[in-house]
Motif scaffolding. Sequence first.
Motif, PDB file in Angstrom:
ATOM      1  N   GLY A 185     123.458  47.726 -59.765  1.00 49.21           N
ATOM      2  CA  GLY A 185     124.410  46.616 -59.603  1.00 49.21           C
ATOM      3  C   GLY A 185     125.804  47.084 -59.255  1.00 49.21           C
ATOM      4  N   VAL A 186     126.278  48.120 -59.925  1.00 44.74           N
ATOM      5  CA  VAL A 186     127.621  48.646 -59.636  1.00 44.74           C
ATOM      6  C   VAL A 186     127.672  49.209 -58.219  1.00 44.74           C
ATOM      7  CG1 VAL A 186     129.235  50.503 -60.231  1.00 44.74           C
ATOM      8  CG2 VAL A 186     128.267  49.069 -62.027  1.00 44.74           C
ATOM      9  N   ALA A 187     126.654  49.928 -57.824  1.00 46.21           N
ATOM     10  CA  ALA A 187     126.638  50.514 -56.477  1.00 46.21           C
ATOM     11  C   ALA A 187     126.664  49.428 -55.402  1.00 46.21           C
ATOM     12  CB  ALA A 187     125.422  51.410 -56.310  1.00 46.21           C
ATOM     13  N   VAL A 188     125.893  48.373 -55.596  1.00 50.34           N
ATOM     14  CA  VAL A 188     125.873  47.286 -54.610  1.00 50.34           C
ATOM     15  C   VAL A 188     127.223  46.571 -54.575  1.00 50.34           C
ATOM     16  CG1 VAL A 188     124.831  45.041 -54.086  1.00 50.34           C
ATOM     17  CG2 VAL A 188     123.377  46.981 -54.649  1.00 50.34           C
ATOM     18  N   LEU A 189     127.831  46.351 -55.743  1.00 48.31           N
ATOM     19  CA  LEU A 189     129.158  45.715 -55.774  1.00 48.31           C
ATOM     20  C   LEU A 189     130.207  46.574 -55.082  1.00 48.31           C
ATOM     21  CD1 LEU A 189     129.262  44.156 -59.355  1.00 48.31           C
ATOM     22  CD2 LEU A 189     129.065  42.975 -57.161  1.00 48.31           C
ATOM     23  N   VAL A 190     130.167  47.868 -55.278  1.00 51.55           N
ATOM     24  CA  VAL A 190     131.122  48.768 -54.623  1.00 51.55           C
ATOM     25  C   VAL A 190     130.939  48.721 -53.116  1.00 51.55           C
ATOM     26  CG1 VAL A 190     131.709  51.210 -54.302  1.00 51.55           C
ATOM     27  CG2 VAL A 190     131.473  50.286 -56.599  1.00 51.55           C
ATOM     28  N   VAL A 191     129.696  48.739 -52.660  1.00 51.48           N
ATOM     29  CA  VAL A 191     129.428  48.685 -51.217  1.00 51.48           C
ATOM     30  C   VAL A 191     129.915  47.364 -50.635  1.00 51.48           C
ATOM     31  CG1 VAL A 191     127.556  48.521 -49.527  1.00 51.48           C
ATOM     32  CG2 VAL A 191     127.553  50.329 -51.212  1.00 51.48           C
ATOM     33  N   LEU A 192     129.680  46.260 -51.344  1.00 49.79           N
ATOM     34  CA  LEU A 192     130.160  44.965 -50.846  1.00 49.79           C
ATOM     35  C   LEU A 192     131.680  44.920 -50.795  1.00 49.79           C
ATOM     36  CD1 LEU A 192     127.673  42.481 -52.563  1.00 49.79           C
ATOM     37  CD2 LEU A 192     127.762  43.172 -50.163  1.00 49.79           C
ATOM     38  N   ALA A 193     132.332  45.477 -51.810  1.00 53.84           N
ATOM     39  CA  ALA A 193     133.800  45.517 -51.815  1.00 53.84           C
ATOM     40  C   ALA A 193     134.327  46.366 -50.666  1.00 53.84           C
ATOM     41  CB  ALA A 193     134.305  46.052 -53.153  1.00 53.84           C
ATOM     42  N   GLN A 194     133.693  47.504 -50.411  1.00 49.78           N
ATOM     43  CA  GLN A 194     134.112  48.354 -49.297  1.00 49.78           C
ATOM     44  C   GLN A 194     133.848  47.679 -47.960  1.00 49.78           C
ATOM     45  OE1 GLN A 194     131.917  51.956 -50.015  1.00 49.78           O
ATOM     46  NE2 GLN A 194     133.521  52.827 -51.327  1.00 49.78           N
ATOM     47  N   LEU A 195     132.775  46.943 -47.869  1.00 44.10           N
ATOM     48  CA  LEU A 195     132.455  46.227 -46.635  1.00 44.10           C
ATOM     49  C   LEU A 195     133.491  45.140 -46.359  1.00 44.10           C
ATOM     50  CD1 LEU A 195     130.332  46.043 -44.391  1.00 44.10           C
ATOM     51  CD2 LEU A 195     129.116  44.391 -45.783  1.00 44.10           C
ATOM     52  N   LEU A 196     133.857  44.410 -47.412  1.00 40.55           N
ATOM     53  CA  LEU A 196     134.870  43.361 -47.253  1.00 40.55           C
ATOM     54  C   LEU A 196     136.246  43.933 -46.948  1.00 40.55           C
ATOM     55  CD1 LEU A 196     133.773  40.902 -50.092  1.00 40.55           C
ATOM     56  CD2 LEU A 196     133.483  40.634 -47.618  1.00 40.55           C
ATOM     57  N   ALA A 197     136.536  45.125 -47.469  1.00 36.26           N
ATOM     58  CA  ALA A 197     137.829  45.765 -47.218  1.00 36.26           C
ATOM     59  C   ALA A 197     137.874  46.446 -45.861  1.00 36.26           C
ATOM     60  CB  ALA A 197     138.126  46.772 -48.320  1.00 36.26           C
ATOM     61  N   GLY A 198     136.735  46.532 -45.191  1.00 36.82           N
ATOM     62  CA  GLY A 198     136.696  47.166 -43.878  1.00 36.82           C
ATOM     63  C   GLY A 198     136.585  48.681 -43.941  1.00 36.82           C
ATOM     64  N   VAL A 199     136.317  49.227 -45.095  1.00 41.46           N
ATOM     65  CA  VAL A 199     136.209  50.682 -45.258  1.00 41.46           C
ATOM     66  C   VAL A 199     134.838  51.167 -44.813  1.00 41.46           C
ATOM     67  CG1 VAL A 199     136.285  52.551 -46.960  1.00 41.46           C
ATOM     68  CG2 VAL A 199     137.847  50.618 -47.154  1.00 41.46           C
ATOM     69  N   GLN A 200     133.836  50.327 -44.908  1.00 43.07           N
ATOM     70  CA  GLN A 200     132.464  50.730 -44.617  1.00 43.07           C
ATOM     71  C   GLN A 200     131.896  49.827 -43.529  1.00 43.07           C
ATOM     72  OE1 GLN A 200     129.984  50.833 -48.084  1.00 43.07           O
ATOM     73  NE2 GLN A 200     128.866  52.564 -47.287  1.00 43.07           N
ATOM     74  N   THR A 201     131.041  50.409 -42.687  1.00 40.09           N
ATOM     75  CA  THR A 201     130.420  49.628 -41.622  1.00 40.09           C
ATOM     76  C   THR A 201     129.198  48.887 -42.158  1.00 40.09           C
ATOM     77  OG1 THR A 201     128.974  51.432 -40.938  1.00 40.09           O
ATOM     78  CG2 THR A 201     131.149  51.323 -39.894  1.00 40.09           C
ATOM     79  N   THR A 202     128.761  47.915 -41.400  1.00 38.18           N
ATOM     80  CA  THR A 202     127.606  47.123 -41.816  1.00 38.18           C
ATOM     81  C   THR A 202     126.339  47.963 -41.878  1.00 38.18           C
ATOM     82  OG1 THR A 202     128.623  45.247 -40.697  1.00 38.18           O
ATOM     83  CG2 THR A 202     126.321  45.012 -41.327  1.00 38.18           C
ATOM     84  N   GLY A 203     126.169  48.866 -40.940  1.00 38.52           N
ATOM     85  CA  GLY A 203     124.972  49.701 -40.912  1.00 38.52           C
ATOM     86  C   GLY A 203     124.879  50.623 -42.117  1.00 38.52           C
ATOM     87  N   SER A 204     125.988  51.257 -42.460  1.00 43.84           N
ATOM     88  CA  SER A 204     125.953  52.156 -43.612  1.00 43.84           C
ATOM     89  C   SER A 204     125.812  51.365 -44.913  1.00 43.84           C
ATOM     90  CB  SER A 204     127.195  53.051 -43.655  1.00 43.84           C
ATOM     91  OG  SER A 204     128.362  52.278 -43.799  1.00 43.84           O
ATOM     92  N   ALA A 205     126.390  50.173 -44.966  1.00 42.80           N
ATOM     93  CA  ALA A 205     126.241  49.325 -46.158  1.00 42.80           C
ATOM     94  C   ALA A 205     124.788  48.894 -46.315  1.00 42.80           C
ATOM     95  CB  ALA A 205     127.154  48.104 -46.058  1.00 42.80           C
TER      96      ALA A 205
END
Length: 177
Positions: A67-87
Amino acid sequence: MAAAAPLVTGAPTRQQLSNRSTAGQAAPYSEPVTNTEDAGPATARRMKPRPPAAVTLAFVLWLVLVGVAVLVVLAQLLAGVQTTGSAALVVALEAGILFLAVKMRAGARWARSLLTLLTILAVLSIGAMTARYGLSFWVAPSSVLKTLLPIGQLALQLVATVSMNTPKAAPHFRYKR
């Protein structure tokens, strides 16, 4: 002429059967048990045993980690730090870990082994990052979250791994399920 015995049609009634039973013995016929409190030894054998507390603790910790890992990835995705493919890749990997945790709780030894291997890889990864960048990488004031999150996740992962590998948890994984 002697009186003929009455013809019996159908099976005996429950009342007739219960009148035949003696104290301490079950009647030859009984209704299917729907309440597990009234379950006899045959029903108890068919019921799945509860996992030990150590296995349940490990399962809950793996759920928290996913759960924490998925929340971190979603937060990074929303912040523009991570791409959709890597998320998507990270979420797929976390779904695999969730699958392993469910199988581990069910008693699969192979799932416990794979989760233990993942923990060993995480320890090696943290060690490699520390060896390459030094301790300043972890204590840099740039981001408390950057420091605490991986170390906190590793601590939870270690507790979950130790918990599912304790002697009290071993009988749960003894038989192939």
